[in-house]
Scaffold this motif. Structure first.
Motif, PDB file in Angstrom:
ATOM      1  N   LEU A   6      -5.904  -6.514  -7.004  1.00 21.66           N
ATOM      2  CA  LEU A   6      -4.609  -6.055  -7.504  1.00 21.66           C
ATOM      3  C   LEU A   6      -4.775  -5.061  -8.651  1.00 21.66           C
ATOM      4  N   SER A   7      -5.733  -5.326  -9.546  1.00 20.59           N
ATOM      5  CA  SER A   7      -5.939  -4.400 -10.662  1.00 20.59           C
ATOM      6  C   SER A   7      -6.525  -3.074 -10.177  1.00 20.59           C
ATOM      7  N   ILE A   8      -7.398  -3.123  -9.186  1.00 20.99           N
ATOM      8  CA  ILE A   8      -7.933  -1.882  -8.606  1.00 20.99           C
ATOM      9  C   ILE A   8      -6.807  -1.094  -7.953  1.00 20.99           C
ATOM     10  N   GLU A   9      -5.952  -1.799  -7.233  1.00 20.38           N
ATOM     11  CA  GLU A   9      -4.820  -1.149  -6.564  1.00 20.38           C
ATOM     12  C   GLU A   9      -3.934  -0.434  -7.587  1.00 20.38           C
ATOM     13  N   GLN A  10      -3.630  -1.104  -8.702  1.00 22.24           N
ATOM     14  CA  GLN A  10      -2.804  -0.489  -9.734  1.00 22.24           C
ATOM     15  C   GLN A  10      -3.482   0.740 -10.330  1.00 22.24           C
ATOM     16  N   ALA A  11      -4.785   0.662 -10.526  1.00 18.28           N
ATOM     17  CA  ALA A  11      -5.519   1.808 -11.077  1.00 18.28           C
ATOM     18  C   ALA A  11      -5.458   3.003 -10.131  1.00 18.28           C
ATOM     19  N   ILE A  12      -5.579   2.740  -8.842  1.00 18.06           N
ATOM     20  CA  ILE A  12      -5.513   3.835  -7.861  1.00 18.06           C
ATOM     21  C   ILE A  12      -4.110   4.434  -7.838  1.00 18.06           C
ATOM     22  N   TRP A  55      -8.553   4.725   0.304  1.00 13.49           N
ATOM     23  CA  TRP A  55      -9.046   3.672  -0.576  1.00 13.49           C
ATOM     24  C   TRP A  55      -8.080   2.486  -0.551  1.00 13.49           C
ATOM     25  N   LEU A  56      -6.779   2.787  -0.531  1.00 17.58           N
ATOM     26  CA  LEU A  56      -5.780   1.719  -0.482  1.00 17.58           C
ATOM     27  C   LEU A  56      -5.821   0.974   0.852  1.00 17.58           C
ATOM     28  N   PHE A  57      -6.132   1.659   1.937  1.00 18.46           N
ATOM     29  CA  PHE A  57      -6.264   0.984   3.243  1.00 18.46           C
ATOM     30  C   PHE A  57      -7.393  -0.042   3.192  1.00 18.46           C
ATOM     31  N   THR A  58      -8.551   0.363   2.652  1.00 17.69           N
ATOM     32  CA  THR A  58      -9.674  -0.571   2.600  1.00 17.69           C
ATOM     33  C   THR A  58      -9.386  -1.700   1.611  1.00 17.69           C
ATOM     34  N   LEU A  59      -8.698  -1.376   0.538  1.00 15.82           N
ATOM     35  CA  LEU A  59      -8.317  -2.399  -0.431  1.00 15.82           C
ATOM     36  C   LEU A  59      -7.339  -3.391   0.192  1.00 15.82           C
ATOM     37  N   ASP A  60      -6.410  -2.895   0.994  1.00 14.61           N
ATOM     38  CA  ASP A  60      -5.453  -3.772   1.678  1.00 14.61           C
ATOM     39  C   ASP A  60      -6.179  -4.746   2.602  1.00 14.61           C
ATOM     40  N   TYR A  61      -7.207  -4.263   3.279  1.00 17.63           N
ATOM     41  CA  TYR A  61      -8.016  -5.152   4.128  1.00 17.63           C
ATOM     42  C   TYR A  61      -8.605  -6.281   3.277  1.00 17.63           C
ATOM     43  N   GLY A  62      -9.174  -5.923   2.131  1.00 13.30           N
ATOM     44  CA  GLY A  62      -9.748  -6.922   1.243  1.00 13.30           C
ATOM     45  C   GLY A  62      -8.705  -7.910   0.749  1.00 13.30           C
TER      46      GLY A  62
END
Length: 182
Positions: free
Chosen positions: A135-141, A154-161
């Protein structure tokens, strides 16, 4: 076309970003790829050397007053083509997960009920920490000043995680309720 290992392709991809030195590449890996693709510091420099030898990138020396010179790496057109070619290939296999908790639970009959519960609770806590990190990485992006062309990917791969981590948290809760009483 010559085949390379996945670390080589990962570094070619990283070189499409603003990361140019071995150190900045390692920082980038630690902040992003490390959540789904591990590359050790010891793999970076030998792979960069190979990339240069294969003419997939060129190395330039960068000078900053008061600091030692550093090598910076830039993709060549051959490097970009090699990366694009690899990206367009179908995946060769589904990822195989090595998961210690699943292995221990598989043989859980030989473990105390208290230990089974503790194992699952600790795993769930670690997953919740990971989810918070995502969640914090997502906010930073999302909050990054100049929206990077790579941000959506990057958000697509983060969403998978996030989704797989949430599924694992749900699995822990379900399994904790279903565990047979010792």
């Amino acid at each position: 076309m010559k085949r390379y290992n996945d670390t080589t392709y990962a570094l070619l991809g990283i070189l499409t970003t603003e990361c140019r030195s071995g150190y900045s590449i390692k920082q980038f890996i630690d902040r992003s790829l490390n959540h789904f693709w591990k590359i050790s510091y010891g793999q970076i420099y030998p792979t960069l050397k190979l990339i240069v030898q294969e003419e997939l990138a060129e190395v330039r020396t960068a000078s900053t007053p008061g600091k030692p010179d550093k090598n910076e790496y830039y993709l060549t057109s051959k490097g970009i083509e090699t990366l694009k070619n690899w990206l367009e290939q179908p995946i060769e296999q589904l990822p195989i997960e090595r998961n210690e908790i699943l292995l221990k639970l598989f043989f859980g009959r030989y473990q105390s009920h208290e230990n089974q519960i503790l194992l699952l609770q600790n795993y769930k806590q670690e997953l919740e920490k990971r989810y918070a990190t995502y969640l914090s990485i997502e906010q930073a992006i999302i909050q990054h000043e100049n929206h990077d062309e790579n941000s959506d990917y990057w958000l697509f791969t983060l969403d998978y995680g996030k989704r797989t981590t949430q599924a694992a948290i749900d699995w822990c809760e379900f399994t904790l309720k279903k565990l047979p009483m010792g």
